[in-house]
Design a protein around this motif. Structure first.
Motif, PDB file in Angstrom:
ATOM      1  N   GLU A 153      -5.217 -26.141  20.588  1.00  0.00           N
ATOM      2  CA  GLU A 153      -4.512 -25.150  19.765  1.00  0.00           C
ATOM      3  C   GLU A 153      -3.258 -25.747  19.127  1.00  0.00           C
ATOM      4  O   GLU A 153      -2.945 -25.438  17.968  1.00  0.00           O
ATOM      5  CB  GLU A 153      -4.146 -23.932  20.625  1.00  0.00           C
ATOM      6  CG  GLU A 153      -5.364 -23.084  20.995  1.00  0.00           C
ATOM      7  CD  GLU A 153      -5.120 -22.139  22.168  1.00  0.00           C
ATOM      8  OE1 GLU A 153      -6.010 -21.326  22.462  1.00  0.00           O
ATOM      9  OE2 GLU A 153      -4.052 -22.234  22.807  1.00  0.00           O
ATOM     10  N   SER A 154      -2.560 -26.617  19.866  1.00  0.00           N
ATOM     11  CA  SER A 154      -1.367 -27.271  19.289  1.00  0.00           C
ATOM     12  C   SER A 154      -1.739 -28.109  18.081  1.00  0.00           C
ATOM     13  O   SER A 154      -1.022 -28.137  17.078  1.00  0.00           O
ATOM     14  CB  SER A 154      -0.710 -28.197  20.327  1.00  0.00           C
ATOM     15  OG  SER A 154      -0.195 -27.444  21.381  1.00  0.00           O
ATOM     16  N   VAL A 155      -2.862 -28.815  18.204  1.00  0.00           N
ATOM     17  CA  VAL A 155      -3.342 -29.627  17.081  1.00  0.00           C
ATOM     18  C   VAL A 155      -3.595 -28.740  15.864  1.00  0.00           C
ATOM     19  O   VAL A 155      -3.155 -29.044  14.747  1.00  0.00           O
ATOM     20  CB  VAL A 155      -4.645 -30.365  17.490  1.00  0.00           C
ATOM     21  CG1 VAL A 155      -5.412 -30.838  16.265  1.00  0.00           C
ATOM     22  CG2 VAL A 155      -4.329 -31.527  18.416  1.00  0.00           C
ATOM     23  N   LEU A 156      -4.279 -27.633  16.077  1.00  0.00           N
ATOM     24  CA  LEU A 156      -4.624 -26.736  14.969  1.00  0.00           C
ATOM     25  C   LEU A 156      -3.364 -26.092  14.388  1.00  0.00           C
ATOM     26  O   LEU A 156      -3.196 -26.045  13.165  1.00  0.00           O
ATOM     27  CB  LEU A 156      -5.609 -25.673  15.456  1.00  0.00           C
ATOM     28  CG  LEU A 156      -6.165 -24.707  14.421  1.00  0.00           C
ATOM     29  CD1 LEU A 156      -6.815 -25.425  13.250  1.00  0.00           C
ATOM     30  CD2 LEU A 156      -7.166 -23.745  15.059  1.00  0.00           C
ATOM     31  N   ASP A 157      -2.462 -25.611  15.265  1.00  0.00           N
ATOM     32  CA  ASP A 157      -1.212 -25.009  14.788  1.00  0.00           C
ATOM     33  C   ASP A 157      -0.425 -26.015  13.951  1.00  0.00           C
ATOM     34  O   ASP A 157       0.089 -25.675  12.878  1.00  0.00           O
ATOM     35  CB  ASP A 157      -0.339 -24.552  15.982  1.00  0.00           C
ATOM     36  CG  ASP A 157      -0.961 -23.382  16.731  1.00  0.00           C
ATOM     37  OD1 ASP A 157      -1.835 -22.701  16.169  1.00  0.00           O
ATOM     38  OD2 ASP A 157      -0.585 -23.170  17.904  1.00  0.00           O
ATOM     39  N   GLY A 158      -0.327 -27.232  14.441  1.00  0.00           N
ATOM     40  CA  GLY A 158       0.407 -28.274  13.719  1.00  0.00           C
ATOM     41  C   GLY A 158      -0.207 -28.542  12.354  1.00  0.00           C
ATOM     42  O   GLY A 158       0.491 -28.634  11.342  1.00  0.00           O
ATOM     43  N   ALA A 159      -1.539 -28.658  12.325  1.00  0.00           N
ATOM     44  CA  ALA A 159      -2.228 -28.953  11.064  1.00  0.00           C
ATOM     45  C   ALA A 159      -2.035 -27.818  10.066  1.00  0.00           C
ATOM     46  O   ALA A 159      -1.805 -28.051   8.875  1.00  0.00           O
ATOM     47  CB  ALA A 159      -3.717 -29.183  11.323  1.00  0.00           C
ATOM     48  N   THR A 219      -7.170 -32.007   3.905  1.00  0.00           N
ATOM     49  CA  THR A 219      -6.238 -32.879   4.632  1.00  0.00           C
ATOM     50  C   THR A 219      -5.951 -32.317   6.018  1.00  0.00           C
ATOM     51  O   THR A 219      -5.906 -33.046   7.013  1.00  0.00           O
ATOM     52  CB  THR A 219      -4.892 -32.981   3.872  1.00  0.00           C
ATOM     53  OG1 THR A 219      -5.178 -33.208   2.506  1.00  0.00           O
ATOM     54  CG2 THR A 219      -4.042 -34.105   4.427  1.00  0.00           C
ATOM     55  N   ARG A 220      -5.749 -30.993   6.067  1.00  0.00           N
ATOM     56  CA  ARG A 220      -5.506 -30.356   7.357  1.00  0.00           C
ATOM     57  C   ARG A 220      -6.697 -30.505   8.288  1.00  0.00           C
ATOM     58  O   ARG A 220      -6.537 -30.700   9.496  1.00  0.00           O
ATOM     59  CB  ARG A 220      -5.228 -28.865   7.154  1.00  0.00           C
ATOM     60  CG  ARG A 220      -3.919 -28.600   6.454  1.00  0.00           C
ATOM     61  CD  ARG A 220      -3.851 -27.176   5.995  1.00  0.00           C
ATOM     62  NE  ARG A 220      -2.556 -26.878   5.427  1.00  0.00           N
ATOM     63  CZ  ARG A 220      -2.148 -25.664   5.091  1.00  0.00           C
ATOM     64  NH1 ARG A 220      -2.946 -24.632   5.284  1.00  0.00           N
ATOM     65  NH2 ARG A 220      -0.963 -25.477   4.594  1.00  0.00           N
ATOM     66  N   THR A 231      -6.695 -33.776   9.898  1.00  0.00           N
ATOM     67  CA  THR A 231      -5.702 -33.764  10.976  1.00  0.00           C
ATOM     68  C   THR A 231      -6.269 -33.080  12.228  1.00  0.00           C
ATOM     69  O   THR A 231      -6.059 -33.546  13.354  1.00  0.00           O
ATOM     70  CB  THR A 231      -4.427 -33.024  10.514  1.00  0.00           C
ATOM     71  OG1 THR A 231      -3.977 -33.617   9.299  1.00  0.00           O
ATOM     72  CG2 THR A 231      -3.331 -33.110  11.548  1.00  0.00           C
ATOM     73  N   VAL A 232      -6.977 -31.972  12.030  1.00  0.00           N
ATOM     74  CA  VAL A 232      -7.561 -31.242  13.165  1.00  0.00           C
ATOM     75  C   VAL A 232      -8.592 -32.114  13.884  1.00  0.00           C
ATOM     76  O   VAL A 232      -8.594 -32.201  15.114  1.00  0.00           O
ATOM     77  CB  VAL A 232      -8.209 -29.912  12.698  1.00  0.00           C
ATOM     78  CG1 VAL A 232      -9.019 -29.275  13.822  1.00  0.00           C
ATOM     79  CG2 VAL A 232      -7.133 -28.945  12.209  1.00  0.00           C
ATOM     80  N   ILE A 233      -9.463 -32.746  13.107  1.00  0.00           N
ATOM     81  CA  ILE A 233     -10.522 -33.562  13.709  1.00  0.00           C
ATOM     82  C   ILE A 233      -9.912 -34.727  14.494  1.00  0.00           C
ATOM     83  O   ILE A 233     -10.268 -34.959  15.651  1.00  0.00           O
ATOM     84  CB  ILE A 233     -11.500 -34.070  12.621  1.00  0.00           C
ATOM     85  CG1 ILE A 233     -12.293 -32.883  12.055  1.00  0.00           C
ATOM     86  CG2 ILE A 233     -12.431 -35.148  13.165  1.00  0.00           C
ATOM     87  CD1 ILE A 233     -13.045 -33.186  10.779  1.00  0.00           C
ATOM     88  N   VAL A 282     -10.979 -22.769  12.793  1.00  0.00           N
ATOM     89  CA  VAL A 282     -11.445 -24.013  12.164  1.00  0.00           C
ATOM     90  C   VAL A 282     -12.487 -23.690  11.092  1.00  0.00           C
ATOM     91  O   VAL A 282     -12.455 -24.267   9.996  1.00  0.00           O
ATOM     92  CB  VAL A 282     -12.013 -25.011  13.204  1.00  0.00           C
ATOM     93  CG1 VAL A 282     -12.558 -26.250  12.505  1.00  0.00           C
ATOM     94  CG2 VAL A 282     -10.942 -25.413  14.213  1.00  0.00           C
ATOM     95  N   ALA A 283     -13.375 -22.756  11.376  1.00  0.00           N
ATOM     96  CA  ALA A 283     -14.404 -22.379  10.388  1.00  0.00           C
ATOM     97  C   ALA A 283     -13.736 -21.833   9.124  1.00  0.00           C
ATOM     98  O   ALA A 283     -14.185 -22.099   8.004  1.00  0.00           O
ATOM     99  CB  ALA A 283     -15.365 -21.346  10.974  1.00  0.00           C
ATOM    100  N   HIS A 284     -12.646 -21.094   9.306  1.00  0.00           N
ATOM    101  CA  HIS A 284     -11.891 -20.563   8.161  1.00  0.00           C
ATOM    102  C   HIS A 284     -11.326 -21.715   7.322  1.00  0.00           C
ATOM    103  O   HIS A 284     -11.393 -21.697   6.086  1.00  0.00           O
ATOM    104  CB  HIS A 284     -10.773 -19.652   8.678  1.00  0.00           C
ATOM    105  CG  HIS A 284     -10.004 -18.981   7.592  1.00  0.00           C
ATOM    106  ND1 HIS A 284     -10.526 -17.966   6.808  1.00  0.00           N
ATOM    107  CD2 HIS A 284      -8.730 -19.177   7.130  1.00  0.00           C
ATOM    108  CE1 HIS A 284      -9.637 -17.576   5.932  1.00  0.00           C
ATOM    109  NE2 HIS A 284      -8.532 -18.294   6.101  1.00  0.00           N
ATOM    110  N   LEU A 285     -10.798 -22.716   8.013  1.00  0.00           N
ATOM    111  CA  LEU A 285     -10.260 -23.896   7.333  1.00  0.00           C
ATOM    112  C   LEU A 285     -11.367 -24.648   6.586  1.00  0.00           C
ATOM    113  O   LEU A 285     -11.164 -25.100   5.450  1.00  0.00           O
ATOM    114  CB  LEU A 285      -9.578 -24.807   8.376  1.00  0.00           C
ATOM    115  CG  LEU A 285      -8.786 -26.010   7.876  1.00  0.00           C
ATOM    116  CD1 LEU A 285      -7.632 -25.585   6.973  1.00  0.00           C
ATOM    117  CD2 LEU A 285      -8.251 -26.818   9.070  1.00  0.00           C
TER     118      LEU A 285
END
Lengths: 223, 223
Positions: free
Chosen positions: A97-103, A112-113, A116-118, A159-162
């Protein structure tokens, strides 16, 4: 989540300290003469047992026996087996979740985000393999497990939304549904827990990040 | 392997016949008045129980209870719990091996053969989900499980060899090791068992074959 990060650092330093011993092998001799286990060590050994034997099949007694502690001494560190599970799952989920929040807080395109998530997810998996392994094997047999599954579901949806946004930007192919794309992508990423053993390969975590990112975005075809 | 295929056909027809009932839900009422179970039905229900409860945790008594049969009646169909496991694992492995054998017997480039392997593997997974699920959760606690893991290992090696050939042909990118490529590829393919439920989605198995093949070869980037 700050608690989660502090705990992750503790776990990481323990993992480094015990690098000589192959992971998953009990080392009772090496433990003799130690003053005892700290909380992070108990957690690490508990998570290993859960992954080896299954969470439901691991009793507090068998955990105490593995540690060479009395149940009372074990309860000095943790209130219950459930608490250990909860902390380990929170460590894995908190990392993702921290990774996703940060991205998502970053400037830049959705594509690009997503990169970063992957990359961040692969790093969480390689640095918290036991906790993520536990998370991915959870089947919802208790409140704690169901709460973890719900957090995973929300993570997947975000993530699917992204992915959908990156498709709309024109950066990602649109002929595959965002939900399927997300499943396949994380299918590949999550499989890392099945085979990646940093101590037994020359493939570094950062090389793995590169390999996974390249396959996901550009596929295997030579260009 | 011809036995495996015959059994797969039987299992498929049973799955079709019971399509009204949601998968994984016991339907004791529907069973009443039936003359009994045939071997394929016992196998199907046993594999479902193994996947739900874990193989080790499923006793012959609990299987007999689920079927509403005496243990003696159950032993009329199968000699042991181990035999059921062996047949189910052989069904999954036999399906995957047949795909690979067929692809390698084909004329054509290594890349073409690899496409055939990927498409065929996705079809085996979607048509034999329970058996492949069982296979992918095997941890080597018995001779039968270790033999299955060894067959998986050999299968993976043969696919990795094919990936290496396709790289040498110049069809596949060479900047990722064949062994890592194979792991990531099958990580994505095998994840299908975690989320693909044909009865609950409009995504057909053949659409899934297309999606997986496109992501593996060309990635997610729009072109």
């Amino acid at each position: 989540m700050s608690t989660g990060s502090a705990h992750a650092r503790e776990t990481a330093s323990i993992a480094e300290a015990s690098e000589e011993a192959p992971a998953g092998e009990p080392t009772p001799r090496a433990r003799r003469g130690r003053p005892g286990y700290d909380r992070a060590q108990v957690l690490e050994i508990a998570v290993r047992l859960f992954n080896e034997q299954g969470y439901d099949a691991t009793s507090v007694s068998s955990l105490a026996a593995e540690l060479g502690l009395s149940k009372a001494a074990l309860y000095h560190h943790f209130a219950s087996k459930e608490q250990i599970l909860e902390i380990a799952l929170d460590d894995a989920l908190g990392g993702l979740e921290s990774v996703l929040d940060g991205a998502l807080a970053d400037e830049g395109t959705a594509a690009t985000r997503l990169v970063t998530v992957i990359a961040g997810a692969v790093r969480v998996l390689t640095s918290r393999l036991p906790q993520v392994t536990l998370l991915l094997r959870v089947h919802g047999n208790s409140e704690i497990e169901r709460a973890a599954l719900e957090r995973r579901r929300i993570f997947d949806q975000r993530v699917a939304h992204l992915v959908g946004q990156a498709q709309q930007e024109g950066a990602l192919r649109r002929d595959i549904r965002p939900s399927v794309t997300t499943r396949l992508m994380f299918g590949m990423i999550n499989s890392i827990i099945e085979w990646y053993r940093p101590a037994h390969t020359s493939l570094t975590p950062e090389e793995l990040v590169d390999d996974v990112t390249r396959v996901i975005f550009d596929g295997l075809r030579a260009r």
